[in-house]
Design a protein around this motif. Structure first.
Motif, PDB file in Angstrom:
ATOM      1  N   ILE A   1       0.861  -1.011   0.170  1.00 22.59           N
ATOM      2  CA  ILE A   1      -0.010  -0.014   0.008  1.00 22.59           C
ATOM      3  C   ILE A   1       1.024   1.380   0.081  1.00 22.59           C
ATOM      4  O   ILE A   1       0.474   2.129  -0.857  1.00 22.59           O
ATOM      5  N   GLU A   2       2.058   1.049   0.649  1.00 26.84           N
ATOM      6  CA  GLU A   2       2.818   2.286   0.728  1.00 26.84           C
ATOM      7  C   GLU A   2       3.259   2.759  -0.546  1.00 26.84           C
ATOM      8  O   GLU A   2       3.626   3.759  -0.931  1.00 26.84           O
ATOM      9  N   ALA A   3       3.877   1.588  -1.197  1.00 27.58           N
ATOM     10  CA  ALA A   3       4.484   1.535  -2.554  1.00 27.58           C
ATOM     11  C   ALA A   3       3.493   2.168  -3.516  1.00 27.58           C
ATOM     12  O   ALA A   3       3.779   3.159  -4.576  1.00 27.58           O
ATOM     13  N   LEU A   4       2.192   1.803  -3.365  1.00 26.98           N
ATOM     14  CA  LEU A   4       1.150   2.321  -4.357  1.00 26.98           C
ATOM     15  C   LEU A   4       0.869   4.067  -3.972  1.00 26.98           C
ATOM     16  O   LEU A   4       0.825   4.601  -5.077  1.00 26.98           O
ATOM     17  N   GLU A   5       1.044   4.410  -2.802  1.00 25.61           N
ATOM     18  CA  GLU A   5       0.757   5.701  -2.566  1.00 25.61           C
ATOM     19  C   GLU A   5       2.090   6.325  -2.972  1.00 25.61           C
ATOM     20  O   GLU A   5       1.952   7.727  -3.642  1.00 25.61           O
ATOM     21  N   ASP A   6       3.089   5.930  -2.973  1.00 31.44           N
ATOM     22  CA  ASP A   6       4.214   6.719  -3.472  1.00 31.44           C
ATOM     23  C   ASP A   6       4.092   6.907  -5.008  1.00 31.44           C
ATOM     24  O   ASP A   6       4.769   7.971  -5.384  1.00 31.44           O
ATOM     25  N   VAL A   7       3.720   5.790  -5.664  1.00 29.76           N
ATOM     26  CA  VAL A   7       3.676   5.836  -7.027  1.00 29.76           C
ATOM     27  C   VAL A   7       2.771   7.116  -7.387  1.00 29.76           C
ATOM     28  O   VAL A   7       3.029   7.686  -8.497  1.00 29.76           O
ATOM     29  N   MET A   8       1.533   7.160  -6.956  1.00 34.82           N
ATOM     30  CA  MET A   8       0.506   8.057  -6.946  1.00 34.82           C
ATOM     31  C   MET A   8       1.121   9.401  -6.797  1.00 34.82           C
ATOM     32  O   MET A   8       0.906  10.402  -7.700  1.00 34.82           O
ATOM     33  N   ALA A   9       1.755   9.502  -5.629  1.00 34.34           N
ATOM     34  CA  ALA A   9       2.411  10.723  -5.447  1.00 34.34           C
ATOM     35  C   ALA A   9       3.188  11.297  -6.431  1.00 34.34           C
ATOM     36  O   ALA A   9       3.459  12.540  -6.905  1.00 34.34           O
ATOM     37  N   GLU A  10       4.154  10.473  -6.927  1.00 35.78           N
ATOM     38  CA  GLU A  10       5.136  10.857  -7.973  1.00 35.78           C
ATOM     39  C   GLU A  10       4.300  11.075  -9.317  1.00 35.78           C
ATOM     40  O   GLU A  10       4.933  12.252 -10.085  1.00 35.78           O
ATOM     41  N   ALA A  11       3.292  10.419  -9.672  1.00 34.26           N
ATOM     42  CA  ALA A  11       2.349  10.873 -10.676  1.00 34.26           C
ATOM     43  C   ALA A  11       1.833  12.207 -10.882  1.00 34.26           C
ATOM     44  O   ALA A  11       1.684  12.751 -11.543  1.00 34.26           O
ATOM     45  N   ARG A  12       1.344  12.530  -9.442  1.00 41.55           N
ATOM     46  CA  ARG A  12       0.965  14.011  -9.287  1.00 41.55           C
ATOM     47  C   ARG A  12       1.584  14.863  -9.575  1.00 41.55           C
ATOM     48  O   ARG A  12       1.253  15.875  -9.967  1.00 41.55           O
TER      49      ARG A  12
END
Length: 774
Positions: A178-189
């Motif tokens: 879940i943390e990795a998913l949140e990091d990927v989304m933050a980078e995409a933003r």
């Protein structure tokens, strides 16, 4: 019972090293058993007997490889280009491509490759249209079906990237994933895209408690310090409650070796275990301090405290056990396991209060009230008895008892009025806190694709009894029938099994999962099910997450009256045994119903209707009313037993009902008020969690305890006792003979002139009215 518990208290006090050592050994043995035999907790949401579960069983039979919707760890990443632009634009195509590549590299990902929304939408459209052409179907309908399932919105601005993590259940999704998913989304933003995610696999298993429980415990400690004026005495209820909860939660872990236990099961056990653990120790310890006013012998004071207040603890604990164990009548496995686990924790809390607490008193000796910050010097009345606020309040109520009864009934009745609009539903991403990515993703989907995209219904069509050459026509007829229902946006065949004997029809509503129109659509589909089955010869069932949640809500609503009847009926019998009365238990249970109705009305007004603008209005979570009743009924009967048994005790020893009411408040009101304030604080602390469902639960529990403890037990009950007078203790002679005499008031215990306990038989012929009250 009082005599037996008196002996138990004396033994625990005298043999305190052995008692404490026994508890330590038991905990070590229990912990070792957990380490050796426990299994991971399960999150299966199987509810036997509901229509959607029967349809899911039919689906599993026709489509053996179909995943269980309750176990799927689905993630739906929603991406949106800036307003006025499209994801097909070059800049956003590059950004979404990079996002897809990063998502593909997450842990626990499936083997199926991901695609960006623009590419996936075109591929899906081509497949659906080509399949329609090959089957000789209507191309225009195929285009509409493709648009209804498209991962790209009509304006091209919003798209979805969906997959299921490669795990057996949602509980298996690791926090690191879940943390990795949140990091990927933050980078995409950072690229300028709006990126949010919802779905069962996007948040893992929430952890509720922690800091909230610590806040509740901190407030409890402050209240206990003010109550006892001693740091050591204030710490004893916290310590014993922690021991009880520790045993309860560890025992729940051990039970996983024998049966499936849900991961949320320890939550209720911790909440109620902490509540009653503090209460039970508080009442016995307060009685111990009161007895120390009459004797300098701590051993005798301990024995008498356990014999009298301990008797009340036993019966209060039994009412809580009844309320929790009766959750099994709902016939929902996860509720049953939660109720039984919490009941076991309450049982441990009773045993801790009756054995470990007197052992700790024996160990501490004269240090029980050490760390004094305030001396206990109560004021005295003209007759030498203690004069406190409890006495003043009881006398105030006694001046105009009829007015108090009328005021309470009118006030609580008015608060209950909004309950008529109660709407129960299960929590979904669309009802999550607006600050969460799940809620923001759901809002994006609802705006771009319509709210029904998150509330699909699945029709399972069993065509095995339909001639082979008529099956396709039958499936088409089912689709047309479903599409013709009100509030249906689209209906289409989502798949068939290999031999064509079964089909799945996906129905997309116009409204969201929490909307009453979606519930009405489900009802209409089932009401028309018999006609379409007769017309086609196929058997049909409706399932899917939305249908399952709706069925569970209905099961809970239907079970509520039965649950109330079982809980109140058994508790009424128990209270008759305790109070040797019919009217006292009757007023106790009717008062509880009044406080619960008022609590539900206030909760509907604040959380469903959004009154005062404190929160966003949304349906009340389906299991909240039954949890509210189970938890608060137990606590309410605690307060009833501890307050009124002191009145009954005074009456048994010769006082009139009016004087007994005052004496009960003199000895118990302060302690009951402290216990209620502690519970209100514990429950209210959950309102600090940024989750609407948890907020509503904490709010409702806190309000219910406040209304029941301070309005019902402290105002309505004494006012009714004043009005009933001696009739309050009336019990038919034949019923008196049938009911066992458990001597909760300690009538067989009396105090000698020097303060020591002497058996009742030592003074033959002495009337109860001549004894010194204990």
């Amino acid at each position: 019972m009082a005599t037996l518990l008196h002996r138990l208290g004396l033994t625990a006090y005298r043999r305190w090293p052995l008692v404490i050592a026994t508890w330590v050994v038991l905990f070590i043995a229990l912990g070792a058993s957990v380490a050796a035999f426990s299994k991971p907790m399960s999150d299966s949401f199987s509810i036997p007997g509901i229509p959607s579960e029967k349809a899911a069983d039919m689906q599993a039979e026709l489509f053996p490889g179909a995943p269980d919707p309750s176990e799927r760890a689905t993630v739906n990443v929603v991406v949106a280009a800036p307003a006025g632009e499209e994801l097909a634009d070059r800049e956003w195509t590059k950004a979404t491509g990079a996002l897809v590549e990063e998502l593909s590299g997450l842990p626990q990902m499936p083997d199926t490759p991901l695609a960006d929304p623009v590419t996936a939408a075109e591929q899906q459209r081509q497949q659906i249209v080509e399949a329609a052409k090959e089957a000789g179907g209507d191309v225009e309908t195929a285009e509409a079906n493709a648009a209804a399932l498209s991962p790209l919105s009509d304006d091209g601005r919003v798209g979805t990237i969906t997959w299921d993590f490669a795990v057996e259940s949602v509980a298996d999704v690791k926090p690191s994933t879940i943390e990795a998913l949140e990091d990927v989304m933050a980078e995409a933003r950072d690229s300028g895209l709006t990126v949010e995610a919802n779905g069962s696999g996007s948040a893992g298993i929430p952890e509720i408690g922690g800091s909230s429980e610590l806040i509740g415990i901190a407030v409890a400690l402050v209240v206990l310090v003010l109550t006892f004026g001693s740091l050591v005495a204030a710490g004893l209820p916290i310590v014993t409650a922690a021991v009880g909860v520790g045993f309860g939660v560890t025992g729940i872990s051990l039970m996983t070796a024998f049966t499936d236990i849900g991961s949320t099961t320890p939550l209720l056990a911790t909440m109620i275990g902490l509540a009653v653990g503090i209460d039970y120790c508080l009442f016995i310890l307060a009685r111990f301090r009161a007895e120390m006013e009459h004797t300098s012998d701590r051993q005798d004071a301990t024995g008498l405290a356990v014999g009298t207040a301990g008797s009340a603890v036993v019966f209060a604990g039994l009412t809580v056990l009844i309320a929790l164990a009766a959750l099994s009548v709902v016939r929902i496995p996860f509720l049953t396991s939660m109720g039984i686990a919490a009941a076991g924790t309450v049982l441990v809390a009773v045993l801790v209060a009756l054995t470990l607490l007197p052992a700790l008193l024996g160990m501490l000796g004269s240090k029980v009230f050490a760390g004094t910050i305030r001396r206990y010097r109560p004021a005295r009345d003209h007759d030498g008895r203690i004069l406190n606020n409890g006495v003043r309040w009881a006398r105030l109520v006694g001046k105009q008892p009829l007015a108090v009864v009328a005021l309470v009934v009118i006030a609580l009745g008015s608060l209950a009025i909004p309950m008529k609009d109660l709407h129960l539903a299960f929590p979904t991403d669309s009802t999550a806190s607006p600050a969460t990515t799940q809620r923001q993703a759901s809002d994006l989907v609802a705006d771009a694709f319509g709210p029904g995209r998150d509330a699909p219904l699945l029709l399972v069509v069993d065509g095995r009894d339909v001639p082979v050459d008529e099956r396709q026509a039958a499936y088409g007829e089912v689709v047309a029938w479903a599409a013709g229902q009100d509030d249906v946006r689209n209906a289409q065949v989502a798949g068939q099994n290999e031999d064509g004997s079964g089909a799945q029809v996906l129905v997309t509503p116009e409204t969201g999962p929490e909307d009453t129109a979606t519930e009405d659509l489900l009802t209409n589909l089932r009401e028309g099910q018999a006609d379409i089955e007769q017309s086609t010869g196929a058997e049909i069932g409706v399932t899917g997450t939305t249908a399952i949640f709706t069925d569970v809500s209905e099961r809970l609503s239907d079970a509520l009256p039965i649950y109330l009847l079982v809980v109140i009926g058994l508790a009424f019998i128990l209270l008759m045994i305790v109070f040797r009365s019919i009217l006292v238990p009757l007023t106790a249970t009717l008062g509880f119903l009044l406080s619960v109705l008022a609590t539900l009305g206030v909760t509907v007004a604040v959380f469903q209707e959004g009154t005062f603008g404190l929160v966003e209005g949304q349906p009340i979570v389906s299991f909240m009313p039954i949890f509210l009743i189970g938890l608060v009924f137990g606590l309410a009967m605690d307060y009833q037993v501890f307050l009124v048994t002191r009145m009954r005790e005074a009456h048994v020893h010769g006082m009139s009902t009016r004087d007994a009411v005052v004496d009960g408040f003199r000895n118990s009101a302060r302690v009951v008020a402290a216990a209620a304030v502690i519970m209100i604080s514990v429950f209210a602390a959950f309102m600090l969690i940024d989750e609407p469902i948890v907020k509503s639960m904490g709010f409702a529990l806190a309000v219910a305890v406040f209304l029941d403890a301070f309005v019902i037990r402290m105002a309505l009950v004494p006012a009714l006792l004043y009005l009933m007078g001696e009739k309050a203790w009336w019990l038919p002679a034949w019923l008196d003979k049938l009911l066992p005499n458990v001597d909760v008031e300690g009538e067989k215990l009396q105090r000698g002139t020097g303060g020591e306990l002497v058996p009742d038989e030592a003074t033959p012929g002495k009337h109860a009215a001549d004894r010194q009250p204990v």
